[in-house]
Motif scaffolding. Structure first.
Motif, PDB file in Angstrom:
ATOM      1  N   HIS A  78       0.883  -1.169   0.000  1.00 56.77           N
ATOM      2  CA  HIS A  78       0.000   0.000   0.000  1.00 56.77           C
ATOM      3  C   HIS A  78       0.915   1.211   0.000  1.00 56.77           C
ATOM      4  O   HIS A  78       2.138   1.061   0.019  1.00 56.77           O
ATOM      5  CB  HIS A  78      -0.975  -0.034   1.177  1.00 56.77           C
ATOM      6  CG  HIS A  78      -0.340  -0.002   2.541  1.00 56.77           C
ATOM      7  ND1 HIS A  78       0.537  -0.971   2.983  1.00 56.77           N
ATOM      8  CD2 HIS A  78      -0.431   0.895   3.561  1.00 56.77           C
ATOM      9  CE1 HIS A  78       0.930  -0.679   4.218  1.00 56.77           C
ATOM     10  NE2 HIS A  78       0.363   0.463   4.585  1.00 56.77           N
ATOM     11  N   HIS A  80       1.191   4.003   2.131  1.00 56.57           N
ATOM     12  CA  HIS A  80       1.524   4.841   3.287  1.00 56.57           C
ATOM     13  C   HIS A  80       3.009   5.206   3.217  1.00 56.57           C
ATOM     14  O   HIS A  80       3.825   4.411   2.739  1.00 56.57           O
ATOM     15  CB  HIS A  80       1.199   4.106   4.593  1.00 56.57           C
ATOM     16  CG  HIS A  80      -0.283   4.070   4.901  1.00 56.57           C
ATOM     17  ND1 HIS A  80      -0.844   3.179   5.769  1.00 56.57           N
ATOM     18  CD2 HIS A  80      -1.299   4.836   4.431  1.00 56.57           C
ATOM     19  CE1 HIS A  80      -2.162   3.395   5.846  1.00 56.57           C
ATOM     20  NE2 HIS A  80      -2.451   4.393   5.030  1.00 56.57           N
ATOM     21  N   ASP A  82       5.518   5.253   5.137  1.00 58.48           N
ATOM     22  CA  ASP A  82       6.542   4.378   5.712  1.00 58.48           C
ATOM     23  C   ASP A  82       6.733   3.090   4.898  1.00 58.48           C
ATOM     24  O   ASP A  82       7.507   2.217   5.289  1.00 58.48           O
ATOM     25  CB  ASP A  82       6.209   4.044   7.179  1.00 58.48           C
ATOM     26  CG  ASP A  82       4.850   3.387   7.356  1.00 58.48           C
ATOM     27  OD1 ASP A  82       3.903   3.753   6.631  1.00 58.48           O
ATOM     28  OD2 ASP A  82       4.724   2.494   8.214  1.00 58.48           O
ATOM     29  N   HIS A  83       6.053   2.985   3.765  1.00 61.12           N
ATOM     30  CA  HIS A  83       6.237   1.829   2.871  1.00 61.12           C
ATOM     31  C   HIS A  83       6.833   2.202   1.520  1.00 61.12           C
ATOM     32  O   HIS A  83       7.214   1.329   0.744  1.00 61.12           O
ATOM     33  CB  HIS A  83       4.901   1.091   2.666  1.00 61.12           C
ATOM     34  CG  HIS A  83       4.398   0.463   3.928  1.00 61.12           C
ATOM     35  ND1 HIS A  83       4.412  -0.901   4.133  1.00 61.12           N
ATOM     36  CD2 HIS A  83       3.942   1.024   5.067  1.00 61.12           C
ATOM     37  CE1 HIS A  83       3.960  -1.149   5.357  1.00 61.12           C
ATOM     38  NE2 HIS A  83       3.664  -0.001   5.940  1.00 61.12           N
ATOM     39  N   HIS A 139      -6.731  -1.950   6.300  1.00 61.32           N
ATOM     40  CA  HIS A 139      -5.834  -0.997   6.960  1.00 61.32           C
ATOM     41  C   HIS A 139      -5.687   0.256   6.103  1.00 61.32           C
ATOM     42  O   HIS A 139      -5.652   1.371   6.619  1.00 61.32           O
ATOM     43  CB  HIS A 139      -4.471  -1.658   7.173  1.00 61.32           C
ATOM     44  CG  HIS A 139      -3.351  -0.688   7.418  1.00 61.32           C
ATOM     45  ND1 HIS A 139      -3.181  -0.042   8.629  1.00 61.32           N
ATOM     46  CD2 HIS A 139      -2.360  -0.236   6.611  1.00 61.32           C
ATOM     47  CE1 HIS A 139      -2.121   0.756   8.553  1.00 61.32           C
ATOM     48  NE2 HIS A 139      -1.604   0.665   7.339  1.00 61.32           N
ATOM     49  N   ASP A 158       0.732  -4.498   5.989  1.00 65.34           N
ATOM     50  CA  ASP A 158       0.101  -4.035   7.222  1.00 65.34           C
ATOM     51  C   ASP A 158      -1.241  -4.719   7.467  1.00 65.34           C
ATOM     52  O   ASP A 158      -2.151  -4.144   8.045  1.00 65.34           O
ATOM     53  CB  ASP A 158      -0.082  -2.504   7.194  1.00 65.34           C
ATOM     54  CG  ASP A 158       1.207  -1.767   7.539  1.00 65.34           C
ATOM     55  OD1 ASP A 158       2.222  -2.430   7.837  1.00 65.34           O
ATOM     56  OD2 ASP A 158       1.204  -0.519   7.515  1.00 65.34           O
TER      57      ASP A 158
END
Ligand SMILES: [Zn+2]
Length: 283
Positions: A78, A80, A82-83, A139, A158
């Motif tokens: 996904h 986000h 932090d990915h 999520h 996640d």
């Protein structure tokens, strides 16, 4: 645990390497696990969350260890921050790198990446190995996990965390979708569940079951709180998360709003106020 230990490369299974990268992620986590998947010298990087020199060196070391000279692409479970923090750094090393992201999140990808949208059931070939993407929303707006059936490894992104729970909150979070995604993942009967945060779990069924139990327990306590009468979101948060520092109020309330949205869809709860804060009441 020392920083050195936390950042070490881990061989999860044949052709599956975990590369913990320090990221700005949600507490209590401090790292995002990137993974290198490889077979026959063909490899992909999953969720490169950071692109600083240390992160790039760690990813290169993992690719070397997997005998991959140039990765075929980057798969994002996904989008986000932090990915995806390392995508630009990897693209500057390998300009032809393909980026794959869940179809419904393509709009959140930098257009320079030329990302291709992927959906549930899409296959990814690595040399002679075939991996399958598993649609696992809940999520995030959209989310895919990676199933390597030959190793019975699920790269969970996640969907779950290795310890503790994954945040599911509005506006992206959807508790009904999340529970259905856990079921879909459990039906694969993975032995190893490798999440983006926390340790790799070798009791795959248990970690998926724990995540489901945690969500349902949260829902049960929310319904129990509403049995005392209509309540606003702040009061529900204070009751369900009594010891929370103020900095975490917003995340907790957004979790409860995601649960309330599910319960309202199921006609078990109604909104009896004039704004999102409620009050909410049992239907
Ligand atoms: Zn996330």
């Amino acid at each position: 645990m020392s920083g050195a230990t936390a950042d070490a490369l881990e061989r999860v299974a044949d052709g599956v390497l975990r590369v913990p990268l320090r990221t700005q992620t949600l507490p209590p986590f401090t790292h995002t696990n990137a993974f290198v998947l490889a077979s026959d010298g063909v490899g992909v990087v999953v969720d490169p969350g950071a692109g600083d020199a240390t992160a790039v060196a760690a990813l290169r070391a993992a690719l070397d260890a997997a005998d991959v000279t140039a990765p075929k692409g980057v798969l994002l479970t996904h989008t986000h921050p932090d990915h995806v923090g390392g995508v630009d750094a990897l693209r500057s090393l390998w300009p032809d790198l393909q980026v794959w992201a869940p179809a419904a999140e393509l709009g959140r990808c930098d257009s320079a990446w030329g990302a291709i949208g992927v959906r549930h059931g899409r296959r990814l070939t690595l040399g002679g190995a075939v991996l399958t993407l598993v649609g696992t929303p809940g999520h995030a707006l959209d989310h895919v996990a990676v199933w390597w059936s030959a190793h019975r490894v699920l790269l969970a992104g996640d969907l779950v965390a290795g310890a503790g729970s994954i945040w599911v909150g509005v506006p992206d979070g959807d508790v009904s979708a999340y529970l259905a995604s856990l079921e879909r993942a459990a039906a694969l009967d993975p032995v190893i569940v490798a999440p983006a945060h926390g340790p790799v779990r070798r009791d795959g069924a248990t970690v998926l079951h724990e995540a489901r139990r945690h969500r349902l327990a949260r829902e049960a306590s929310l319904l129990e709180a509403l049995q005392d009468g209509p309540a606003r979101i702040g009061a529900l948060r204070a009751r369900l998360y009594p010891d929370l520092p103020e900095a975490a109020f917003d995340l907790a309330e957004r979790t409860l709003l995601a649960h309330l949205a599910k319960l309202m869809r199921e006609l078990r709860v109604m909104h009896v106020g004039s704004d999102a804060d409620g009050p909410y009441a049992l239907a």
